[in-house]
Scaffold this motif. Structure first.
Motif, PDB file in Angstrom:
ATOM      1  N   THR A   6       0.828  -1.205   0.000  1.00  0.00           N
ATOM      2  CA  THR A   6       0.000   0.000   0.000  1.00  0.00           C
ATOM      3  C   THR A   6       0.861   1.253   0.000  1.00  0.00           C
ATOM      4  O   THR A   6       2.042   1.209   0.360  1.00  0.00           O
ATOM      5  CB  THR A   6      -0.930   0.020   1.235  1.00  0.00           C
ATOM      6  N   GLU A   7       0.270   2.356  -0.427  1.00  0.00           N
ATOM      7  CA  GLU A   7       0.884   3.675  -0.243  1.00  0.00           C
ATOM      8  C   GLU A   7       0.543   4.138   1.169  1.00  0.00           C
ATOM      9  O   GLU A   7      -0.549   3.872   1.669  1.00  0.00           O
ATOM     10  CB  GLU A   7       0.337   4.681  -1.251  1.00  0.00           C
ATOM     11  N   ALA A   8       1.478   4.852   1.800  1.00  0.00           N
ATOM     12  CA  ALA A   8       1.227   5.288   3.178  1.00  0.00           C
ATOM     13  C   ALA A   8       2.057   6.506   3.534  1.00  0.00           C
ATOM     14  O   ALA A   8       3.084   6.776   2.909  1.00  0.00           O
ATOM     15  CB  ALA A   8       1.533   4.151   4.155  1.00  0.00           C
ATOM     16  N   ILE A   9       1.596   7.226   4.537  1.00  0.00           N
ATOM     17  CA  ILE A   9       2.301   8.401   5.063  1.00  0.00           C
ATOM     18  C   ILE A   9       2.749   8.082   6.485  1.00  0.00           C
ATOM     19  O   ILE A   9       1.961   7.570   7.288  1.00  0.00           O
ATOM     20  CB  ILE A   9       1.365   9.629   5.072  1.00  0.00           C
ATOM     21  N   VAL A  10       3.995   8.360   6.789  1.00  0.00           N
ATOM     22  CA  VAL A  10       4.510   8.116   8.140  1.00  0.00           C
ATOM     23  C   VAL A  10       3.917   9.146   9.089  1.00  0.00           C
ATOM     24  O   VAL A  10       4.052  10.356   8.888  1.00  0.00           O
ATOM     25  CB  VAL A  10       6.053   8.207   8.180  1.00  0.00           C
ATOM     26  N   LEU A  11       3.267   8.664  10.148  1.00  0.00           N
ATOM     27  CA  LEU A  11       2.688   9.552  11.148  1.00  0.00           C
ATOM     28  C   LEU A  11       3.616   9.756  12.345  1.00  0.00           C
ATOM     29  O   LEU A  11       3.813  10.876  12.813  1.00  0.00           O
ATOM     30  CB  LEU A  11       1.354   8.987  11.645  1.00  0.00           C
ATOM     31  N   ARG A  12       4.165   8.652  12.845  1.00  0.00           N
ATOM     32  CA  ARG A  12       4.975   8.726  14.064  1.00  0.00           C
ATOM     33  C   ARG A  12       5.805   7.449  14.195  1.00  0.00           C
ATOM     34  O   ARG A  12       5.427   6.396  13.687  1.00  0.00           O
ATOM     35  CB  ARG A  12       4.071   8.893  15.291  1.00  0.00           C
ATOM     36  N   ASP A  13       6.930   7.542  14.892  1.00  0.00           N
ATOM     37  CA  ASP A  13       7.739   6.349  15.161  1.00  0.00           C
ATOM     38  C   ASP A  13       8.122   6.309  16.643  1.00  0.00           C
ATOM     39  O   ASP A  13       8.221   7.341  17.299  1.00  0.00           O
ATOM     40  CB  ASP A  13       8.989   6.311  14.277  1.00  0.00           C
ATOM     41  N   TYR A  14       8.309   5.093  17.155  1.00  0.00           N
ATOM     42  CA  TYR A  14       8.649   4.881  18.556  1.00  0.00           C
ATOM     43  C   TYR A  14       9.811   3.890  18.621  1.00  0.00           C
ATOM     44  O   TYR A  14       9.864   2.924  17.848  1.00  0.00           O
ATOM     45  CB  TYR A  14       7.468   4.276  19.325  1.00  0.00           C
ATOM     46  N   ASP A  15      10.712   4.090  19.562  1.00  0.00           N
ATOM     47  CA  ASP A  15      11.810   3.140  19.766  1.00  0.00           C
ATOM     48  C   ASP A  15      11.273   1.848  20.371  1.00  0.00           C
ATOM     49  O   ASP A  15      10.380   1.861  21.222  1.00  0.00           O
ATOM     50  CB  ASP A  15      12.874   3.729  20.696  1.00  0.00           C
ATOM     51  N   LEU A  16      11.846   0.735  19.908  1.00  0.00           N
ATOM     52  CA  LEU A  16      11.486  -0.579  20.435  1.00  0.00           C
ATOM     53  C   LEU A  16      12.786  -1.351  20.681  1.00  0.00           C
ATOM     54  O   LEU A  16      13.454  -1.768  19.737  1.00  0.00           O
ATOM     55  CB  LEU A  16      10.602  -1.344  19.445  1.00  0.00           C
ATOM     56  N   GLY A  17      13.143  -1.501  21.940  1.00  0.00           N
ATOM     57  CA  GLY A  17      14.398  -2.165  22.257  1.00  0.00           C
ATOM     58  C   GLY A  17      15.587  -1.337  21.808  1.00  0.00           C
ATOM     59  O   GLY A  17      15.503  -0.115  21.650  1.00  0.00           O
ATOM     60  N   GLU A  18      16.703  -1.991  21.564  1.00  0.00           N
ATOM     61  CA  GLU A  18      17.942  -1.291  21.220  1.00  0.00           C
ATOM     62  C   GLU A  18      18.113  -1.076  19.725  1.00  0.00           C
ATOM     63  O   GLU A  18      18.879  -0.194  19.314  1.00  0.00           O
ATOM     64  CB  GLU A  18      19.148  -2.071  21.760  1.00  0.00           C
ATOM     65  N   GLN A  19      17.406  -1.851  18.892  1.00  0.00           N
ATOM     66  CA  GLN A  19      17.652  -1.771  17.449  1.00  0.00           C
ATOM     67  C   GLN A  19      16.417  -1.496  16.605  1.00  0.00           C
ATOM     68  O   GLN A  19      16.540  -1.015  15.477  1.00  0.00           O
ATOM     69  CB  GLN A  19      18.299  -3.080  16.965  1.00  0.00           C
ATOM     70  N   ASP A  20      15.248  -1.771  17.129  1.00  0.00           N
ATOM     71  CA  ASP A  20      14.035  -1.711  16.307  1.00  0.00           C
ATOM     72  C   ASP A  20      13.191  -0.466  16.593  1.00  0.00           C
ATOM     73  O   ASP A  20      13.434   0.267  17.541  1.00  0.00           O
ATOM     74  CB  ASP A  20      13.178  -2.964  16.550  1.00  0.00           C
TER      75      ASP A  20
END
Length: 261
Positions: A6-20
């Motif tokens: 799908t096409e998509a727009i990034v809204l927000r990102d969050y850290d998950l652990g040390e690498q993800d």
């Protein structure tokens, strides 16, 4: 199939652990989707630039069969909105648009009209001059409320049906969702006193195309009234407090300070 595109727009990102990272997208086909992006925090991650908000991307996502978060498999940038990222004020506004989408929509409920409204707003946010940014955002707010079924009724009294052109001193009832005439103002004693000029401005921002709406000439006093009314109406429907309006005001003061030096 275990994969979807799908096409998509990034809204927000969050850290998950040390690498993800966990990245929240608004997609054309699937609405709001949340994915795990493996290795996104690594310096040489192939996803690092594509998942920065407010990027416009093409995604291939692996759908979890266990009910866990889906996993981003491929991500190609269609447009990175670099001019937004380079401006504190424009980035703050883009974050505000994203926060509205996050708070007012549910995951897995697609709305192509809303997707294209957000996308067009970001393209305009990148290129129009700063004096027009406020009206662009207010036009987006009204159009968003309209799409989601929350917009205030502006054409007639929500209690008795009296047409707006026959109302001399309208009040706006946030609780009842629209205009009250003089005789019906007793139905909501907390109704906001509004001018007929303000109602006409709101109608223009609602029905005009975004690129025309943001070019309207509005004085500072009228813009202040508009902001107060829309803030009150949005607060009535939002889940919790909005974080980004404070960032916008702080960044605008910072930019103004730079110009006066």
């Amino acid at each position: 199939m275990n994969f979807y595109k799908t096409e998509a727009i990034v809204l927000r990102d969050y850290d998950l652990g040390e690498q993800d990272k966990i990245v929240l997208f608004y997609s054309r086909k699937y609405g709001k989707i949340k994915t795990v992006v493996k290795g996104a925090r690594r310096i040489k991650s192939r996803f690092s630039s594509a998942i920065q908000p407010p990027s416009y991307d093409t995604l291939v996502v692996y759908k979890s069969q266990r009910g866990d978060l889906d996993t981003l498999s491929e991500c190609k940038i269609k447009h990175p909105f670099l001019k937004i990222r380079k401006s504190l004020v424009r980035f703050a506004y883009s974050s505000y648009l994203a926060e509205l989408i996050i708070k007012l929509t549910e995951e897995g409920e697609p709305c192509a009209v809303l997707f294209y409204l957000l996308l067009k707003s970001l393209f305009l946010l990148e290129r129009i001059s700063e004096p027009h940014l406020h009206l662009l955002i207010h036009s987006f707010e009204l159009k968003l409320l309209d799409i989601l079924g929350y917009r205030p009724s502006l054409e007639k009294c929500v209690n008795c049906g009296k047409k707006m052109e026959l109302i001399k001193s309208p009040h706006l009832s946030i609780r009842l969702g629209g205009i009250l005439c003089e005789a019906c103002q007793k139905e909501d004693k907390k109704g906001l006193v509004v001018s007929k000029k303000l109602i006409k401005l709101m109608e223009h921002l609602l029905y005009l195309r975004l690129e025309r709406a943001c070019q309207l000439k509005v004085n500072e006093d009228m813009e202040g009234q508009l902001e107060m009314v829309l803030e009150s109406h949005l607060s009535h429907h939002l889940r919790g407090e909005m974080a980004t309006p404070l960032f916008i005001r702080n960044f605008e003061r910072l930019e103004l300070g730079k110009k006066t030096l």
